[in-house]
Design a protein around this motif. Structure first.
Motif: not given
Length: 308
Positions: A215, A217-219, A221, A242, A245-246, A257, A259, A261-262
Motif C-alpha cells: 500500500d 496510498s496517501n496517509q 492526517e 481512505r 482502501n482500508d 506500507q 513510509e 504516503g505523504n
C-alpha cells in the motif's frame, strides 16, 4: 504465462497505485528476491501495474530497479513535454477531486472536457508505457499477471489477463478526465484505483493461500480547521478514499506500507529514497510473509503426500 490458467496459488502479490511512490514497490520486490520467495501471481493497479508487469516479465528486483531508475533519471524522461505538464507539479495531491481542483487552479484547459473526452491524448501516456514495457502479451510473462480496470459502460470492475500488456497498462493508468477511456474487447476501460487503490479483492479471485499487499496510498492526517466549503469536499473525498482502501487491505494476510504516503504522487525527486523505503518496509514484514508462505507451502505438500 496466462493468469487465468493458474491453480493452487501459494502467494499472490497486490501492488497499489500512487504515482512516483510506486518506486517503493521495487524495494519490496528486492526483499522477496533475497528471501527466495516468488509470487505465484501479481495483480497491479495504476503504477503498480507497470511495476508488476516489468517484474512479471523479468523477475529480478535489482535489474528491474536499475532499468527503472535509469529511465526516470534520463534526459528522455526529464525532457518529455507530457511529463513536464502532468508530473512536475509538486502540489498536486492524489485523489481525483483534488487533482481536478489543482488542475483548474494551475490553468489547465478544463473547458476542453466539454468538447472532448479528456484533457490529454491517450497516445502520450501510451508512449510513456512503451518506453518501459515491451510489446508483448500476458502469455509472455514469467509470473502470471493480471490488471484490474473499470468498464465505465457497465460500471463493473474487470480483470484483464490476456491480450496486449501495453493496452492493459494503458487502461489501468487512464485517470478519468485526464486520459480517454481505452476501448478493449467491447469495453471502455479506465483506472480502477478510484474503487480499489490496492487490488486485494482482485487478488482474492485466484484463491491464494497467502495474499500480500503493498500500500503506497496517501496517509490521512488530522486537520484542525476547515475554512471553506471546497476544503470540506476535499476532506470528505480523502476520508472516503481512505475508508475504501482500508476495507480492501483488511482482506490481505500481510500489508506492507512503505513510509512514502505523504509524498506527492507527481514528485519524481529522491527516487533512490523511495526505493529505500520499500526495502525498509519489506525487511520489516518479510518474517511474517516467510512464516505464512512456508507454513502454507508445507501444509499443502503434507496434505498432498498424505493422499497418496
Amino acid at each position: 504465462m496466462n493468469a487465468k490458467e493458474v491453480k493452487d496459488v501459494k502467494l499472490a502479490l497486490a501492488l497499489g497505485g500512487g504515482g512516483a511512490r510506486g518506486l517503493s514497490h521495487l524495494g519490496v520486490l528486492q526483499i522477496l528476491d533475497r528471501e527466495g520467495i516468488r509470487p505465484d501471481v501479481i495483480v497491479g493497479t495504476s503504477v503498480g501495474s507497470i511495476v508488476g508487469a516489468c517484474y512479471a516479465l523479468h523477475p529480478d528486483g535489482l535489474e528491474v530497479t536499475r532499468r527503472g531508475l535509469s529511465y526516470l533519471k534520463s534526459d528522455a524522461f526529464s525532457n518529455n513535454p507530457f511529463r513536464k505538464v502532468l508530473f512536475n507539479s509538486e502540489d498536486v495531491e492524489q485523489g481525483f477531486i483534488r487533482s481536478w481542483v489543482m488542475s483548474i487552479k494551475k490553468g489547465y484547459v478544463f473547458s476542453s472536457l466539454l468538447r472532448k473526452p479528456s484533457i490529454f491524448d491517450g497516445k502520450k501516456l501510451y508512449d510513456l508505457i512503451c518506453d518501459l514495457v515491451p510489446d508483448v502479451t500476458f502469455d509472455d510473462t514469467e509470473i502470471p499477471f493480471a490488471v484490474p480496470a473499470i468498464d465505465i459502460r457497465s460500471g463493473e470492475e474487470v480483470l484483464i489477463t490476456e491480450g496486449s500488456l501495453r493496452t492493459a497498462l494503458l487502461a489501468s493508468c487512464s485517470l478519468p478526465g485526464f486520459f480517454p477511456p481505452v476501448e478493449h474487447m467491447g469495453m471502455s476501460l479506465m483506472d480502477a484505483g478510484v474503487i480499489s487503490p490496492v487490488p486485494v479483492s482482485a487478488c482474492r479471485t485466484f484463491e491464494p493461500k497467502v495474499l500480500a499487499a503493498v500500500d503506497i496510498s496517501n496517509q490521512l492526517e488530522r486537520v484542525e480547521k476547515i475554512n471553506i466549503g471546497l476544503d470540506a469536499i476535499l476532506r470528505v473525498e480523502a476520508i472516503a478514499g481512505r475508508r475504501i482502501n482500508d476495507m480492501e487491505l483488511s482482506a490481505a494476510d500481510v500489508v506492507i506500507q512503505p513510509e512514502v504516503g505523504n509524498k506527492v504522487w507527481s514528485d519524481f525527486s529522491d527516487l533512490d529514497e523511495l526505493v529505500a523505503e520499500g526495502l525498509k518496509a519489506g525487511k520489516e514484514n518479510i518474517s511474517k510473509v516467510r512464516e505464512l508462505y512456508y507454513q502454507k507451502k508445507f501444509t499443502r505438500l503434507w496434505k498432498s503426500a498424505g493422499s497418496v
